[in-house]
Write an enzyme that holds these catalytic residues in place. Structure first.
Site, PDB file in Angstrom:
ATOM      1  N   GLU A 139       0.861  -1.181   0.000  1.00  0.00           N
ATOM      2  CA  GLU A 139       0.000   0.000   0.000  1.00  0.00           C
ATOM      3  C   GLU A 139       0.898   1.231   0.000  1.00  0.00           C
ATOM      4  OE1 GLU A 139      -0.910  -2.114   2.770  1.00  0.00           O
ATOM      5  OE2 GLU A 139      -2.671  -2.999   1.810  1.00  0.00           O
ATOM      6  N   TYR A 186       7.748   2.026  -7.560  1.00  0.00           N
ATOM      7  CA  TYR A 186       7.017   0.760  -7.729  1.00  0.00           C
ATOM      8  C   TYR A 186       6.620   0.562  -9.197  1.00  0.00           C
ATOM      9  CZ  TYR A 186       6.726   1.516  -2.696  1.00  0.00           C
ATOM     10  OH  TYR A 186       7.043   1.764  -1.386  1.00  0.00           O
TER      11      TYR A 186
HETATM   12  C1  LIG Z   1      10.487   5.841  -1.508  1.00  0.00           C
HETATM   13  C2  LIG Z   1      11.967   5.768  -1.167  1.00  0.00           C
HETATM   14  C3  LIG Z   1      12.255   4.505  -0.350  1.00  0.00           C
HETATM   15  C4  LIG Z   1      12.784   5.738  -2.478  1.00  0.00           C
HETATM   16  O1  LIG Z   1      14.138   5.577  -2.141  1.00  0.00           O
HETATM   17  P1  LIG Z   1      15.311   6.198  -3.022  1.00  0.00           P
HETATM   18  O2  LIG Z   1      16.573   5.592  -2.563  1.00  0.00           O
HETATM   19  O3  LIG Z   1      15.242   7.674  -3.028  1.00  0.00           O
HETATM   20  O4  LIG Z   1      14.921   5.670  -4.472  1.00  0.00           O
HETATM   21  P2  LIG Z   1      15.891   5.404  -5.704  1.00  0.00           P
HETATM   22  O5  LIG Z   1      16.985   6.428  -5.749  1.00  0.00           O
HETATM   23  O6  LIG Z   1      16.286   3.976  -5.712  1.00  0.00           O
HETATM   24  O7  LIG Z   1      14.886   5.705  -6.911  1.00  0.00           O
HETATM   25  C5  LIG Z   1      14.445   4.695  -7.782  1.00  0.00           C
HETATM   26  C6  LIG Z   1      13.278   5.187  -8.602  1.00  0.00           C
HETATM   27  O8  LIG Z   1      12.202   5.581  -7.763  1.00  0.00           O
HETATM   28  C7  LIG Z   1      11.543   6.731  -8.307  1.00  0.00           C
HETATM   29  N1  LIG Z   1      11.677   7.809  -7.327  1.00  0.00           N
HETATM   30  C8  LIG Z   1      12.223   7.719  -6.087  1.00  0.00           C
HETATM   31  N2  LIG Z   1      12.071   8.888  -5.435  1.00  0.00           N
HETATM   32  C9  LIG Z   1      11.427   9.711  -6.273  1.00  0.00           C
HETATM   33  C10 LIG Z   1      10.988  11.064  -6.172  1.00  0.00           C
HETATM   34  N3  LIG Z   1      11.187  11.792  -5.068  1.00  0.00           N
HETATM   35  N4  LIG Z   1      10.338  11.606  -7.216  1.00  0.00           N
HETATM   36  C11 LIG Z   1      10.116  10.914  -8.335  1.00  0.00           C
HETATM   37  N5  LIG Z   1      10.534   9.612  -8.511  1.00  0.00           N
HETATM   38  C12 LIG Z   1      11.173   9.050  -7.484  1.00  0.00           C
HETATM   39  C13 LIG Z   1      12.209   7.020  -9.623  1.00  0.00           C
HETATM   40  O9  LIG Z   1      11.500   6.300 -10.606  1.00  0.00           O
HETATM   41  C14 LIG Z   1      13.590   6.413  -9.435  1.00  0.00           C
HETATM   42  O10 LIG Z   1      14.143   5.989 -10.648  1.00  0.00           O
HETATM   43  P3  LIG Z   1      15.050   7.004 -11.511  1.00  0.00           P
HETATM   44  O11 LIG Z   1      16.238   7.303 -10.653  1.00  0.00           O
HETATM   45  O12 LIG Z   1      15.395   6.204 -12.726  1.00  0.00           O
HETATM   46  O13 LIG Z   1      14.213   8.225 -11.778  1.00  0.00           O
HETATM   47  C15 LIG Z   1      12.407   7.052  -0.382  1.00  0.00           C
HETATM   48  O14 LIG Z   1      11.972   8.194  -1.080  1.00  0.00           O
HETATM   49  C16 LIG Z   1      11.875   7.121   1.045  1.00  0.00           C
HETATM   50  O15 LIG Z   1      12.458   6.572   1.967  1.00  0.00           O
HETATM   51  N6  LIG Z   1      10.743   7.834   1.237  1.00  0.00           N
HETATM   52  C17 LIG Z   1      10.140   7.984   2.566  1.00  0.00           C
HETATM   53  C18 LIG Z   1       9.476   6.720   3.015  1.00  0.00           C
HETATM   54  C19 LIG Z   1       8.422   6.279   2.030  1.00  0.00           C
HETATM   55  O16 LIG Z   1       7.653   7.082   1.505  1.00  0.00           O
HETATM   56  N7  LIG Z   1       8.369   4.961   1.783  1.00  0.00           N
HETATM   57  C20 LIG Z   1       7.384   4.361   0.903  1.00  0.00           C
HETATM   58  C21 LIG Z   1       6.217   3.918   1.685  1.00  0.00           C
HETATM   59  S1  LIG Z   1       5.018   3.127   0.648  1.00  0.00           S
END
Ligand SMILES: CC(C)(COP(=O)(O)OP(=O)(O)OC[C@H]1O[C@@H](n2cnc3c(N)ncnc32)[C@H](O)[C@@H]1OP(=O)(O)O)[C@@H](O)C(=O)NCCC(=O)NCCS
Length: 219
Positions: free
Chosen positions: A148, A160
């Protein structure tokens, strides 16, 4: 920068709770990570910064004694005798920069949480955590991975989406802090050739872009 992923351990709880608080501050208190680690359905993976060492707090057992317990105390005492200072050194470990949790039930793996420290985001670590979950789900003979996500969390949704999750439903008012809807996202059959080919392409692209090797997760 050099990172590796491994299974979460008790001594990681303080660091993981810190990441959880930063990422999900409106949803505190956090899950009971101690009982999650004992739960056979739950699987937790952490990503560590290989180049940064931190002191670890002593882990408490339910009886209130140090979990690292006798062995740890003896080790520390032994080290203490070899050191001239008065302070007993605390155990150390690598700095944890993100974690992911999932529950595996029947033929479905459900990602319950995923977070990366703010300072480490947008560097491929979210992917580095999601990939082993999908691999683990396949090893454990499940067919789909679900989760979710907040309707407003478009960054996570894009992560995702990149890995083949699509929206399959909405849970109205699912998040109790602000009554926000939760989007239910799910993969297609992860054992299908199409899904696996796509995953392989993503792994190769990730490796090439970030220079990280996606070895099997260590214990
Ligand atoms: C969601 C989360 C885990 C992503 O981690 P991250 O290390 O920043 O992600 P990555 O660098 O591996 O990004 C991979 C892909 O995710 C997407 N993405 C991640 N963050 C993004 C952002 N802020 N905006 C747009 N796309 C994003 C992109 O598609 C990216 O691919 P790309 O680099 O080719 O554009 C991180 O933002 C986080 O910890 N957020 C807070 C907690 C949270 O919301 N968790 C999800 C609960 S459902």
């Amino acid at each position: 920068m050099s990172y590796y992923v491994r299974r979460m351990r008790s001594e990681d709880i303080a660091q993981v709770a810190e990441i959880d608080r930063e990422a999900f501050f409106t949803q505190w208190p956090p899950p009971n990570f101690q009982s999650e680690l004992r739960n056979r359905l739950a699987h937790y993976i952490v990503v560590c910064d290989d180049e940064k060492i931190v002191e670890l707090p002593e882990v408490k057992t339910p009886s209130g004694r140090g979990l690292t317990g006798l062995v740890s105390r003896l080790k520390r005492l032994f080290n203490h005798q070899r050191l001239s200072g008065d302070e007993l050194p605390l155990p150390t470990g690598h700095y944890i920069v993100g974690f992911v949790g999932c529950w595996v039930m029947a033929d479905e793996a459900h990602v319950t949480t995923i977070a990366v420290r703010e300072a480490y985001r947008r560097q491929g670590l979210g992917e580095l955590l999601l990939i082993p979950v999908i691999d683990l789900a396949r090893e454990l003979k499940t067919r789909t991975v679900t989760l979710e996500v907040r309707a407003s969390n478009t960054g996570a949704q894009q992560l995702y989406d990149k890995y083949g999750f699509t929206q399959v439903g909405v849970r109205q008012g699912y998040y109790i802090d602000n009554r926000e809807d939760g989007l239910v996202m799910s993969t297609d059959d992860i054992t299908s050739a199409t899904f696996q080919e796509h995953l392989e392409q993503l792994k190769q692209a990730h490796s090439k872009r970030w220079g990280m090797t996606l070895d099997r997760i260590t214990q």
